[in-house]
Design an enzyme around this catalytic site. Structure first.
Site, PDB file in Angstrom:
ATOM      1  N   PRO A  72      20.122  10.505  78.591  1.00 27.38           N
ATOM      2  CA  PRO A  72      21.156  11.515  78.307  1.00 27.38           C
ATOM      3  C   PRO A  72      22.520  10.912  77.984  1.00 27.38           C
ATOM      4  CG  PRO A  72      19.838  12.212  80.159  1.00 27.38           C
ATOM      5  CD  PRO A  72      19.411  10.798  79.845  1.00 27.38           C
ATOM      6  N   CYS A  73      23.124  11.457  76.925  1.00 29.30           N
ATOM      7  CA  CYS A  73      24.404  10.931  76.451  1.00 29.30           C
ATOM      8  C   CYS A  73      25.604  11.745  76.923  1.00 29.30           C
ATOM      9  CB  CYS A  73      24.405  10.855  74.927  1.00 29.30           C
ATOM     10  SG  CYS A  73      24.288  12.466  74.130  1.00 29.30           S
ATOM     11  N   GLN A  74      25.365  12.955  77.418  1.00 29.58           N
ATOM     12  CA  GLN A  74      26.492  13.839  77.756  1.00 29.58           C
ATOM     13  C   GLN A  74      27.524  13.179  78.689  1.00 29.58           C
ATOM     14  OE1 GLN A  74      23.282  14.554  77.904  1.00 29.58           O
ATOM     15  NE2 GLN A  74      22.825  16.641  77.240  1.00 29.58           N
ATOM     16  N   PHE A  76      28.541  10.236  78.749  1.00 31.15           N
ATOM     17  CA  PHE A  76      29.242   9.129  78.096  1.00 31.15           C
ATOM     18  C   PHE A  76      29.869   9.509  76.760  1.00 31.15           C
ATOM     19  CE2 PHE A  76      25.372   7.649  80.297  1.00 31.15           C
ATOM     20  CZ  PHE A  76      25.977   7.061  81.394  1.00 31.15           C
TER      21      PHE A  76
END
Length: 155
Positions: A72-74, A76
């Site tokens: 998951p990128c949220q 960062f």
């Protein structure tokens, strides 16, 4: 080679590695709708919560040559709250490290947003690099854009 597909989504890593002749031996995706689509697309039913799998049944993850993870990128992303490891999703990298330690694949491919390298004044990236170094992996990183991968037939 055999690969595993973590945070598998619809199977982007699967598509690429399958087209290169590699075999997926394990997939994991939390979202039930995406698990259904993945199974329909690839004939493999992804397991669910990777934290539970790593904690309770890490031995169910088969030996493999390549670990792929688009975690998951949220936490960062510049578009998000940038909570990093203070966001529960921001600690999922730790599960990747545990799998790398337990199964020691020769290669791994991790995908996230470009800002992860700058997040928290680079402390997040330094932590990730140090963890991978600690378990014996050499890290090479690049920032790619989708247009870097256009096929010849579409140019």
């Amino acid at each position: 080679m055999k690969f595993i597909d973590l945070f598998a989504g619809l199977g982007g890593f699967h598509k690429a590695l399958h087209e290169l002749g590699h075999e997926c031996v394990f997939a994991s995706e939390l979202d039930t709708t995406l698990r259904d689509v993945y199974k329909m697309n690839w004939g493999i039913e992804p397991k669910g919560d990777i934290k539970k799998i790593v904690t309770h049944e890490i031995d169910s993850i088969p030996k493999h040559d390549i670990l792929c993870a688009g975690f998951p990128c949220q936490p960062f992303s510049k578009a998000g709250k940038k909570l990093g490891r203070e966001d529960e999703r921001g600690t999922l990298f730790d599960e990747i490290v545990k799998i790398l330690e337990a199964r020691t694949p020769k290669f791994f491919i991790l995908e996230n947003v470009p800002f992860i390298a700058k997040h928290d004044n680079e402390a997040t990236w330094e932590f990730m690099q140090s963890e991978l170094d600690r378990i014996g992996y050499k890290v090479d990183h690049n920032i790619y854009s989708p247009q870097d991968f256009r096929s010849e037939e579409h140019t």
